[in-house]
Design a protein around this motif. Structure first.
Motif, short mmCIF file in Angstrom:
data_model
loop_
_atom_site.label_atom_id
_atom_site.label_comp_id
_atom_site.label_asym_id
_atom_site.label_seq_id
_atom_site.Cartn_x
_atom_site.Cartn_y
_atom_site.Cartn_z
N ASN A 2 -6.21 5.09 26.57
CA ASN A 2 -6.56 3.70 26.84
C ASN A 2 -5.94 2.83 25.74
O ASN A 2 -6.37 2.84 24.59
CB ASN A 2 -8.08 3.55 26.85
CG ASN A 2 -8.53 2.18 27.31
OD1 ASN A 2 -7.99 1.16 26.88
ND2 ASN A 2 -9.50 2.14 28.19
N GLN A 3 -4.91 2.05 26.12
CA GLN A 3 -4.21 1.24 25.13
C GLN A 3 -5.11 0.23 24.45
O GLN A 3 -4.98 -0.02 23.24
CB GLN A 3 -3.02 0.52 25.79
CG GLN A 3 -1.83 1.42 26.07
CD GLN A 3 -0.60 0.65 26.47
OE1 GLN A 3 0.38 1.22 26.92
NE2 GLN A 3 -0.62 -0.66 26.31
N THR A 4 -6.02 -0.35 25.22
CA THR A 4 -6.92 -1.36 24.65
C THR A 4 -7.82 -0.75 23.58
O THR A 4 -7.99 -1.32 22.49
CB THR A 4 -7.77 -2.00 25.76
OG1 THR A 4 -6.91 -2.58 26.74
CG2 THR A 4 -8.67 -3.08 25.17
N GLU A 5 -8.39 0.42 23.89
CA GLU A 5 -9.28 1.09 22.94
C GLU A 5 -8.50 1.54 21.71
O GLU A 5 -8.99 1.44 20.58
CB GLU A 5 -9.97 2.28 23.61
CG GLU A 5 -10.96 1.89 24.69
CD GLU A 5 -12.07 1.00 24.16
OE1 GLU A 5 -12.57 1.27 23.04
OE2 GLU A 5 -12.43 0.02 24.84
N ILE A 6 -7.30 2.06 21.92
CA ILE A 6 -6.47 2.49 20.80
C ILE A 6 -6.14 1.29 19.90
O ILE A 6 -6.18 1.39 18.68
CB ILE A 6 -5.18 3.16 21.31
CG1 ILE A 6 -5.53 4.49 21.98
CG2 ILE A 6 -4.19 3.39 20.17
CD1 ILE A 6 -4.36 5.16 22.66
N GLY A 7 -5.82 0.16 20.53
CA GLY A 7 -5.50 -1.05 19.77
C GLY A 7 -6.67 -1.52 18.93
O GLY A 7 -6.49 -1.87 17.75
N LYS A 8 -7.86 -1.51 19.51
CA LYS A 8 -9.05 -1.91 18.76
C LYS A 8 -9.32 -0.96 17.59
O LYS A 8 -9.71 -1.39 16.50
CB LYS A 8 -10.27 -1.94 19.69
CG LYS A 8 -10.24 -3.05 20.73
CD LYS A 8 -11.47 -2.99 21.63
CE LYS A 8 -11.45 -4.11 22.67
NZ LYS A 8 -12.62 -4.03 23.59
N PHE A 9 -9.06 0.33 17.84
CA PHE A 9 -9.29 1.33 16.79
C PHE A 9 -8.29 1.15 15.65
O PHE A 9 -8.65 1.27 14.48
CB PHE A 9 -9.17 2.73 17.40
CG PHE A 9 -9.50 3.84 16.45
CD1 PHE A 9 -10.70 3.85 15.75
CD2 PHE A 9 -8.62 4.88 16.26
CE1 PHE A 9 -11.02 4.88 14.87
CE2 PHE A 9 -8.92 5.92 15.39
CZ PHE A 9 -10.12 5.93 14.69
N TRP A 38 0.13 -3.77 19.42
CA TRP A 38 -0.70 -2.57 19.49
C TRP A 38 -2.17 -2.95 19.54
O TRP A 38 -2.92 -2.44 20.38
CB TRP A 38 -0.49 -1.68 18.26
CG TRP A 38 0.90 -1.20 18.04
CD1 TRP A 38 1.94 -1.19 18.93
CD2 TRP A 38 1.43 -0.65 16.83
NE1 TRP A 38 3.07 -0.67 18.36
CE2 TRP A 38 2.78 -0.32 17.07
CE3 TRP A 38 0.89 -0.38 15.57
CZ2 TRP A 38 3.59 0.26 16.09
CZ3 TRP A 38 1.69 0.18 14.59
CH2 TRP A 38 3.03 0.49 14.86
N GLU A 39 -2.55 -3.83 18.62
CA GLU A 39 -3.97 -4.14 18.46
C GLU A 39 -4.53 -4.93 19.63
O GLU A 39 -5.75 -4.95 19.84
CB GLU A 39 -4.19 -4.88 17.14
CG GLU A 39 -3.84 -4.02 15.92
CD GLU A 39 -4.20 -4.68 14.60
OE1 GLU A 39 -4.64 -5.85 14.63
OE2 GLU A 39 -4.04 -4.03 13.55
#
Length: 268
Positions: A2-9, A38-39
């Motif tokens: 999940n790109q969104t979750e990875i970005g937030k992480f 990314w974020e």
């Protein structure tokens, strides 16, 4: 993944390390715009950056791709899932590159056919069309490795250029019936190829973190290259060895080199 979750992480871990987007980007040798993408979930780190990015953020690659810190039995499961996801991403990228290459090749082929048809309609035989057709084939040979392999294809394209440039100039000189195209072009081609390989080696040696230094060295190395080209032309066709335009070019190259070195220093 999940790109969104990875970005937030990534953003969370970056803030825990008290790093700004610009500071993280500087450590990785990329732009802060890439980190921002990314974020916000609009992009993913390149596979070549995953290990270095994870080390900077104090997490594992598995955690980075999972978008969360994990431990225990879930770690191994997530590792398998992320490995499968990475393989799918690589396969997707390869498929995209192949599709683009096919479309590109088709466009060049259509261009060649159009040249042949126009030549036959106007001249009744293949005359001038052989020149653009040969040039299109040469362009295809040089560019297709890079299109298929992406960033890893730079060396392959440069190697292809080194192999086919002189034969292309020879064939072109025969089609044009102008021997100077090869006799003069071959000398300039050899010098240019040596310069391109030098630039490739410099950028490869410096890596992402010192791209500004590599750029500065490229500008500096262009100065002796200019003198070599001028020397070759003065011997081959009697051109002046040095004139006011050369002086201006060298001045600009020095300014660009100094600017590149200063930019690298300011990034530290």
């Amino acid at each position: 993944m999940n790109q969104t979750e990875i970005g937030k992480f990534i953003a969370q871990c970056r803030k825990e390390k008290k790093l700004t987007q610009a500071q993280l980007a500087e450590k990785l040798g990329i732009t802060d715009r890439a980190v921002s993408k990314w974020e916000t979930g609009k992009g993913m780190p390149d596979s070549s950056l995953l290990l270095e990015l994870s080390e900077i953020l104090g997490i594992t690659v598995n955690e980075l791709l999972s978008g969360a810190r994990i431990s225990g039995e879930a770690y191994e499961k997530k590792a398998d899932e992320n490995l499968i996801a990475l393989k799918k991403t690589d396969e997707s990228n390869r498929t995209r590159n192949v599709l683009i290459s096919i479309l590109y090749s088709t466009a060049l082929l259509v261009g060649m056919i159009v040249c042949f048809i126009c030549d036959l309609a106007i001249s009744g035989s293949l005359t001038w069309s052989r020149i653009p057709a040969g040039s299109l084939v040469f362009a295809w040979l040089i560019t297709i490795p890079g299109m298929l392999l992406g960033k890893q294809g730079i060396a392959a394209s440069l190697l292809s250029l080194s192999v086919f440039l002189l034969p292309y100039l020879y064939i072109l000189s025969r089609m044009l019936e102008v021997g100077a195209v090869f006799s003069i072009g071959a000398v300039l081609a050899v010098l240019s190829l040596a310069f391109l390989w030098l630039l490739y080696a410099v950028f490869l040696r410096m890596g992402r973190k010192k791209r500004a230094v590599a750029l500065g060295l490229a500008f500096l190395s262009a100065i002796p290259f200019t003198f070599l080209i001028n020397l070759a032309l003065s011997k081959l066709i009697g051109e002046p060895f040095f004139d006011v335009w050369d002086m201006m070019s060298i001045s600009f190259l020095l300014l660009f080199a100094i600017g590149s070195f200063l930019w690298q220093k300011l990034q530290k």
